[in-house]
Each structure stands twice: as structure tokens, then as C-alpha cells.
Design a protein around this motif. Structure first.
Motif, PDB file in Angstrom:
ATOM      1  N   LEU A 137       0.810  -1.216   0.000  1.00 20.10           N
ATOM      2  CA  LEU A 137       0.000   0.000   0.000  1.00 20.10           C
ATOM      3  C   LEU A 137       0.845   1.268   0.000  1.00 20.10           C
ATOM      4  CD1 LEU A 137      -2.825  -0.905   2.567  1.00 20.10           C
ATOM      5  CD2 LEU A 137      -3.086  -0.594   0.098  1.00 20.10           C
ATOM      6  N   THR A 138       1.971   1.245   0.715  1.00 16.38           N
ATOM      7  CA  THR A 138       2.776   2.463   0.863  1.00 16.38           C
ATOM      8  C   THR A 138       3.927   2.552  -0.131  1.00 16.38           C
ATOM      9  OG1 THR A 138       4.217   1.451   2.546  1.00 16.38           O
ATOM     10  CG2 THR A 138       2.225   2.561   3.328  1.00 16.38           C
ATOM     11  N   ALA A 139       4.029   1.604  -1.048  1.00 15.39           N
ATOM     12  CA  ALA A 139       5.139   1.601  -2.008  1.00 15.39           C
ATOM     13  C   ALA A 139       5.280   2.926  -2.769  1.00 15.39           C
ATOM     14  CB  ALA A 139       4.989   0.435  -2.988  1.00 15.39           C
ATOM     15  N   PRO A 140       4.187   3.564  -3.221  1.00 19.00           N
ATOM     16  CA  PRO A 140       4.354   4.857  -3.919  1.00 19.00           C
ATOM     17  C   PRO A 140       4.983   5.930  -3.037  1.00 19.00           C
ATOM     18  CG  PRO A 140       2.179   3.930  -4.354  1.00 19.00           C
ATOM     19  CD  PRO A 140       2.784   3.106  -3.251  1.00 19.00           C
ATOM     20  N   LEU A 141       4.696   5.905  -1.741  1.00 15.44           N
ATOM     21  CA  LEU A 141       5.268   6.905  -0.838  1.00 15.44           C
ATOM     22  C   LEU A 141       6.765   6.700  -0.703  1.00 15.44           C
ATOM     23  CD1 LEU A 141       2.591   6.987   2.004  1.00 15.44           C
ATOM     24  CD2 LEU A 141       2.799   8.491   0.024  1.00 15.44           C
ATOM     25  N   ARG A 142       7.208   5.449  -0.583  1.00 19.84           N
ATOM     26  CA  ARG A 142       8.639   5.194  -0.452  1.00 19.84           C
ATOM     27  C   ARG A 142       9.382   5.601  -1.715  1.00 19.84           C
ATOM     28  NH1 ARG A 142      13.308   2.587  -0.282  1.00 19.84           N
ATOM     29  NH2 ARG A 142      14.126   1.899   1.735  1.00 19.84           N
ATOM     30  N   ARG A 143       8.789   5.314  -2.866  1.00 19.43           N
ATOM     31  CA  ARG A 143       9.447   5.673  -4.132  1.00 19.43           C
ATOM     32  C   ARG A 143       9.595   7.179  -4.284  1.00 19.43           C
ATOM     33  NH1 ARG A 143       6.114   1.511  -6.307  1.00 19.43           N
ATOM     34  NH2 ARG A 143       4.636   3.081  -7.045  1.00 19.43           N
ATOM     35  N   TRP A 144       8.622   7.946  -3.816  1.00 19.40           N
ATOM     36  CA  TRP A 144       8.620   9.393  -4.023  1.00 19.40           C
ATOM     37  C   TRP A 144       9.269  10.147  -2.871  1.00 19.40           C
ATOM     38  CZ3 TRP A 144       5.879  14.012  -2.493  1.00 19.40           C
ATOM     39  CH2 TRP A 144       5.930  15.032  -3.441  1.00 19.40           C
ATOM     40  N   ALA A 145       9.599   9.456  -1.775  1.00 17.14           N
ATOM     41  CA  ALA A 145      10.089  10.126  -0.570  1.00 17.14           C
ATOM     42  C   ALA A 145      11.380  10.896  -0.830  1.00 17.14           C
ATOM     43  CB  ALA A 145      10.319   9.105   0.538  1.00 17.14           C
ATOM     44  N   ASP A 146      11.470  12.081  -0.217  1.00 17.87           N
ATOM     45  CA  ASP A 146      12.705  12.859  -0.270  1.00 17.87           C
ATOM     46  C   ASP A 146      13.750  12.280   0.661  1.00 17.87           C
ATOM     47  OD1 ASP A 146      11.861  15.362  -1.894  1.00 17.87           O
ATOM     48  OD2 ASP A 146      10.272  15.150  -0.413  1.00 17.87           O
ATOM     49  N   LEU A 147      13.302  11.657   1.743  1.00 20.97           N
ATOM     50  CA  LEU A 147      14.224  11.106   2.732  1.00 20.97           C
ATOM     51  C   LEU A 147      13.621   9.827   3.298  1.00 20.97           C
ATOM     52  CD1 LEU A 147      16.788  11.386   4.458  1.00 20.97           C
ATOM     53  CD2 LEU A 147      15.446  12.717   6.082  1.00 20.97           C
ATOM     54  N   GLU A 251      18.698  20.765  -8.751  1.00 16.96           N
ATOM     55  CA  GLU A 251      17.501  19.966  -8.994  1.00 16.96           C
ATOM     56  C   GLU A 251      16.576  19.924  -7.779  1.00 16.96           C
ATOM     57  OE1 GLU A 251      16.439  18.537 -11.877  1.00 16.96           O
ATOM     58  OE2 GLU A 251      18.056  19.775 -12.679  1.00 16.96           O
ATOM     59  N   GLY A 252      16.980  20.586  -6.681  1.00 18.86           N
ATOM     60  CA  GLY A 252      16.122  20.663  -5.512  1.00 18.86           C
ATOM     61  C   GLY A 252      16.200  19.473  -4.583  1.00 18.86           C
ATOM     62  N   LYS A 253      17.232  18.641  -4.736  1.00 22.38           N
ATOM     63  CA  LYS A 253      17.380  17.488  -3.849  1.00 22.38           C
ATOM     64  C   LYS A 253      17.701  17.995  -2.448  1.00 22.38           C
ATOM     65  CE  LYS A 253      19.709  12.976  -3.541  1.00 22.38           C
ATOM     66  NZ  LYS A 253      18.461  12.213  -3.528  1.00 22.38           N
ATOM     67  N   ALA A 254      16.987  17.479  -1.446  1.00 23.77           N
ATOM     68  CA  ALA A 254      17.166  17.957  -0.075  1.00 23.77           C
ATOM     69  C   ALA A 254      18.182  17.134   0.707  1.00 23.77           C
ATOM     70  CB  ALA A 254      15.830  17.951   0.664  1.00 23.77           C
ATOM     71  N   TYR A 255      18.331  15.851   0.352  1.00 24.06           N
ATOM     72  CA  TYR A 255      19.199  14.958   1.121  1.00 24.06           C
ATOM     73  C   TYR A 255      20.015  14.087   0.181  1.00 24.06           C
ATOM     74  CZ  TYR A 255      15.560  16.299   4.390  1.00 24.06           C
ATOM     75  OH  TYR A 255      14.667  17.027   5.125  1.00 24.06           O
ATOM     76  N   LEU A 256      21.296  13.911   0.528  1.00 27.03           N
ATOM     77  CA  LEU A 256      22.183  13.055  -0.248  1.00 27.03           C
ATOM     78  C   LEU A 256      22.878  12.102   0.720  1.00 27.03           C
ATOM     79  CD1 LEU A 256      23.625  12.297  -2.900  1.00 27.03           C
ATOM     80  CD2 LEU A 256      25.342  14.054  -2.354  1.00 27.03           C
ATOM     81  N   ALA A 257      22.624  10.803   0.557  1.00 26.13           N
ATOM     82  CA  ALA A 257      23.211   9.784   1.427  1.00 26.13           C
ATOM     83  C   ALA A 257      24.313   9.050   0.673  1.00 26.13           C
ATOM     84  CB  ALA A 257      22.142   8.797   1.895  1.00 26.13           C
ATOM     85  N   ILE A 258      25.537   9.151   1.181  1.00 24.94           N
ATOM     86  CA  ILE A 258      26.713   8.537   0.551  1.00 24.94           C
ATOM     87  C   ILE A 258      27.189   7.409   1.453  1.00 24.94           C
ATOM     88  CG2 ILE A 258      29.045   8.927  -0.330  1.00 24.94           C
ATOM     89  CD1 ILE A 258      28.280  11.955  -0.431  1.00 24.94           C
ATOM     90  N   ALA A 259      27.321   6.222   0.907  1.00 28.81           N
ATOM     91  CA  ALA A 259      27.744   5.060   1.684  1.00 28.81           C
ATOM     92  C   ALA A 259      29.126   4.599   1.218  1.00 28.81           C
ATOM     93  CB  ALA A 259      26.738   3.926   1.540  1.00 28.81           C
TER      94      ALA A 259
END
Length: 316
Positions: A137-147, A251-259
Motif C-alpha cells: 500500500l505504501t510503495a508509492p510513498l517510499r518511491r517518491w520520498a525525499d528522505l 535539482e532541488g534534492k534535499a538529502y544526499l546519502a553517501i555510503a
């Protein structure tokens, strides 16, 4: 909410908090409230537009940033429709971001078992059935999430700290960069945007004096830096990041996670992640630093009965 309480103006940051039941959404909302956000939980989907767009004019500084919680238990929940409404609000000029709380299925089952709670979508069925249904049910939210916060390995205090680090900032913050070391033996970080593999570097694991130490020890750092491949590789990674970051900001990206990974997540990845943090700071890009597997015992140690020579670089 009373009539005297101010609804935030469109210029203030707006956070939509969603995710899997048991992943820490309530903890996140409480942490945001402690950070000065005005928080509304279980907001009916039909009221999202009304609450955000019907705000009266407020004097500068009179309103607080606003966060609202919404999940599969919310009346009229429809993830695709919520995503569409958030997109419309963003297109109309609102600084609105979607935060998704996730967790591994095994850990969710364990949490529901330990608290003896029923899953809201599986009242008369096994917990696993509810988790599977909610993930769908929540798959669209995870795909579109900013964080995305993956709370599988986080305590309540860890999650509150992450919330404070990444969301307790002013509206003027352009891009939040996080660096995390990890071990491939323990799985990839679930929310990483960029992953760099450090298993090509000289491995401190094969030095008996260095093996018990970590990448935060100067002796381990010296061992890794002595590898001829270290400096050129670090230079190229820094050059790549410094090239990419302005584009992400545009591009307006709010968060960048580098591993940054090695096999066990205790030596090479730790040292390189710390070095990258300093190099990025020197380039004007502050980054948060965390070490996911620093205190975790090497999971592959049992399979190393016959250690290869010191040139082997595929462990830890």
C-alpha cells in the motif's frame, strides 16, 4: 488544533511523515515536536489541502514549521493520491517534503512480537501478512520520498538523533549530506544514493596488530593511506562528489546519502568515510558522519580458518 494556533505559511518547511507501522513514525513526530515543529498526527487525507493552503496570513516569525503524520491507518488512505496532492502543493510553491520510515520485515515482526501489539492491517491474521499488505500500500510513498529513514538497526535515541541532525535545520538549508561507513557482509544501506566500494585497498585485517582496531585509529589509517591506490582513488571520489553536489542542489534534492563500504565495515570504510568528510568540508560541503558497523564483530571471521597472505584485500 485551536483557533489561536497558527498554521504555517507556505514559506515555512512542511513535512509529511509516513512509513511502515512499527518503523518509528510516532518517535519521529515526537522528535520533530521537540525541535519546534507544529505536529498533527493521523491527518485525514481529505484535510491535507485544506490545512496547508487555507492558512491565514501570519507575521514573519510568528508561525512554526509544520509536520503531519499520515499512514495506512488514516481514514481514506490512498498512497498514490497523497503523492499526487503533495506534488501539486510543491508545484504551487510550497516547500513540502515527504519523509518515509522503513524497517526490515524481520525487525518489524520482532517489534510487534515484543510489544504484543497487533498489526493494524492484520487484526486476525499473522503479523507478516499485515506487513506485506502495508508495504504494498505504501510503495508509492517510499518511491517518491525525499528522505528514507531505515530504522532496522536504530534505537529510539538513534532515530531521534538522526531526525535532529537531518531535519532540525533552518528552511534555508540547501542540501543535507550524510556519509556512512558500512560492511558489505552486513548488507547494503537501504537509503544510500551513492555507494563506493573500498575493498580494493590494503586490508588491515591481515595485520595481527591492527585487526582488533578500527578505522578511527591512526595506525589503521596510516596502513590504509600507505596503499598506492588510496590517494588517487580518494582524489577522484572527491572530484566526482564536488561535481555532482551542485547539480543535486539545482535539482532541488534535499538529502544526499553517501555510503562507503568494505567487507566488515570496521577498517577501510571507516577511515575513508572520515577522510571524505574532511575533504568535503574543505570544499565547502559539510557532511554528517556515521559508522553503521563499527562496533559489529566481523561476520565473516569464522570462515577464515586459513588466512591468505597480507596482499589479500577482500575482507573487512
Amino acid at each position: 488544533m485551536t483557533e489561536d494556533e497558527s498554521i504555517p505559511s507556505p514559506s515555512l518547511p512542511l513535512l509529511a511523515i509516513s512509513g511502515m507501522s512499527g518503523a518509528g513514525r510516532s518517535t519521529a513526530l515526537k522528535a520533530l515536536e521537540d525541535l519546534g515543529y507544529e505536529v498533527v498526527d493521523n491527518l485525514p487525507l481529505a484535510l491535507v489541502d485544506t490545512l496547508i493552503t487555507a492558512a491565514p496570513g501570519v507575521e514573519s516569525g510568528a508561525a512554526r514549521p509544520f509536520a503531519f503524520g499520515i499512514d495506512s491507518r488514516t481514514r481514506g488512505f490512498d498512497a498514490a493520491l497523497l503523492v499526487e496532492r503533495l506534488r501539486t502543493l510543491r508545484d504551487s510553491g510550497h516547500d513540502i517534503r515527504l519523509v518515509y520510515l522503513d524497517c526490515s520485515d524481520d525487525q518489524l515482526v520482532r517489534r510487534f512480537s515484543e510489544t504484543r501489539r497487533r498489526h493494524p492491517l492484520a487484526i486476525d491474521r499473522p503479523v507478516a501478512d499485515g506487513i506485506a499488505r502495508e508495504r504494498e500500500l505504501t510503495a508509492p510513498l517510499r518511491r517518491w520520498a525525499d528522505l528514507v529513514f531505515d530504522t532496522s538497526d536504530l534505537s529510539v535515541s538513534d532515530l531521534r538523533r538522526r531526525i535532529a541532525e537531518q531535519l532540525g535545520q533552518s528552511a534555508e538549508s540547501r542540501l543535507t549530506i550524510s556519509l556512512a561507513s558500512f560492511g558489505f557482509a552486513n548488507g547494503l544501506p537501504r537509503n544510500a544514493d551513492l555507494v563506493f566500494d573500498m575493498r580494493f585497498l590494503a586490508n588491515p585485517h591481515w595485520d595481527a596488530a591492527l585487526r582488533p582496531l578500527t578505522g578511527e585509529d591512526p595506525r589503521v589509517v596510516a596502513h590504509i593511506e600507505a596503499d598506492p591506490a588510496y590517494s588517487p582513488a580518494l582524489d577522484r571520489i572527491v572530484d566526482l562528489l564536488v561535481t555532482l553536489i551542485p547539480g543535486y542542489i539545482r535539482e532541488g534534492k534535499a538529502y544526499l546519502a553517501i555510503a562507503i563500504g568494505c567487507t566488515g565495515g570496521r577498517h577501510r570504510s571507516v577511515a575513508v568515510a572520515r577522510a571524505l568528510q574532511q575533504r568535503l568540508a574543505d570544499a565547502g560541503h559539510g557532511a554528517l558522519l556515521s559508522h553503521r558497523d563499527l562496533n559489529r564483530a566481523g561476520s565473516d571471521a569464522a570462515g577464515l580458518a586459513a588466512a591468505p597472505d597480507a596482499t589479500t584485500t577482500d575482507t573487512h
